[in-house]
Design a protein around this motif. Structure first.
Motif, short mmCIF file in Angstrom:
data_model
loop_
_atom_site.label_atom_id
_atom_site.label_comp_id
_atom_site.label_asym_id
_atom_site.label_seq_id
_atom_site.Cartn_x
_atom_site.Cartn_y
_atom_site.Cartn_z
N LEU A 113 25.27 -38.46 18.06
CA LEU A 113 24.67 -39.36 17.65
C LEU A 113 26.01 -40.60 17.89
CD1 LEU A 113 23.23 -38.53 14.37
CD2 LEU A 113 21.82 -39.16 16.38
N ALA A 114 27.13 -40.22 17.78
CA ALA A 114 28.23 -41.31 18.05
C ALA A 114 28.12 -41.67 19.60
CB ALA A 114 29.58 -40.59 17.50
N LEU A 115 28.19 -40.66 20.32
CA LEU A 115 28.19 -41.18 21.86
C LEU A 115 26.92 -41.91 22.12
CD1 LEU A 115 29.40 -37.71 23.67
CD2 LEU A 115 30.68 -39.52 22.74
N THR A 116 25.60 -41.30 21.85
CA THR A 116 24.38 -42.24 22.25
C THR A 116 24.59 -43.65 21.74
OG1 THR A 116 23.25 -40.24 22.01
CG2 THR A 116 21.94 -42.15 22.12
N ALA A 117 24.95 -43.68 20.30
CA ALA A 117 24.98 -45.27 20.00
C ALA A 117 26.13 -45.89 20.68
CB ALA A 117 25.17 -45.11 18.38
#
Ligand SMILES: [Zn+2]
Length: 275
Positions: free
Chosen positions: A197-201
């Motif tokens: 989630l962190a990488l995608t956001a």
């Protein structure tokens, strides 16, 4: 309306040679400007233009998993949204197949190296797959609905969010299935979720500034560099997969999500800058 598409750009447009972001501007502008459409009809080679529309028609009419589309409709998704999603290239079998193959390989690798505390290769690769999927779903090169997206009055940001949610659900779902194949690791095997989630956001938030290629590449590269640095520090569970690392990942995901919301207008200007 004070801005008009230059005649040489219209000529290039008609021949299918106009590159983004001029292409996006021209597309959006042509929808609203009769004068430029008239110039286009004069200078343009109508064959090229027709070919573009035919290609789009063919893509939209191509047989695709009706099951997916009707499932979306049943879930309450509006029909034009369901159409866009069903035609999202990364949701096609080839991409899903590639993702599944990577996951199967990394799960297999995890099973052969049971000695470590966590399935490192799987945890390292799993967060990159949703990031890559979302990056691939945004951009004209791979997207047959791209022309429809710029012709139809769908907000750039709204479209991006629809795509992102669809790709995230598909990617996270596959990752989740792979996690079930690693029961021996218990909750450890779920440590990819917050980094994903962190990488995608972060990738999406940076896309507004750095573009749809550089931003996800940088984020993916930073993730790999972080893992290599953590690995150099010593054996055992890598830092991103410890409790502290998970907390940092959650914070980064929340921050990047907030930033993405703040810069959402940029995605609309991407497409509508010339109107
Ligand atoms: Zn015009």
């Amino acid at each position: 309306m004070t801005w008009h598409v230059a005649e040489e750009d219209l000529r290039a447009y008609a021949q299918g040679e106009l590159a983004p972001p001029l292409l996006w501007s021209a597309d959006t502008h042509l929808v609203a400007c009769a004068r430029c459409r008239a110039v286009l009809a004069e200078v343009g080679d109508p064959v090229g233009l027709d070919a573009g529309w035919e290609r789009l028609d063919a893509e939209l009419d191509a047989p695709r998993p009706r099951l997916f589309e009707s499932l979306l409709l049943r879930l309450g998704v509006a029909d034009h949204t369901a159409r866009l999603l069903a035609a999202t290239p990364v949701l096609r079998r080839s991409w899903l197949g590639a993702v599944a193959a990577v996951l199967v390989m990394s799960v297999a690798a995890a099973h052969t190296t049971q000695a470590t505390a966590a399935p490192t290769l799987f945890l390292a690769l799993a967060p990159l797959l949703p990031l890559a999927g979302v990056a691939l779903s945004y951009g004209p090169a791979l997207d047959p609905t791209y022309e429809m997206a710029v012709v139809a009055p769908v907000h750039g940001f709204r479209l991006l969010m629809i795509r992102t949610v669809a790709v995230l659900v598909a990617g996270l779902g596959l990752n989740g299935l792979a996690t079930l194949a690693l029961p021996g690791f218990g909750l450890h095997a779920l440590a990819w979720l917050l980094p994903a989630l962190a990488l995608t956001a972060t990738g999406l938030a940076l896309t507004a500034r750095l573009g749809p290629v550089l931003a996800p590449s940088l984020v993916g590269g930073a993730w790999v560099a972080l893992l290599l640095a953590a690995r150099a520090q010593g054996a055992g569970t890598l830092v991103p997969f410890t409790a502290a690392g998970q907390g940092v990942a959650a914070a980064v995901a929340a921050l990047a999500g907030g930033l993405l919301f703040l810069v959402r207008d940029r995605f609309d200007r991407f497409q509508g800058s010339a109107v």
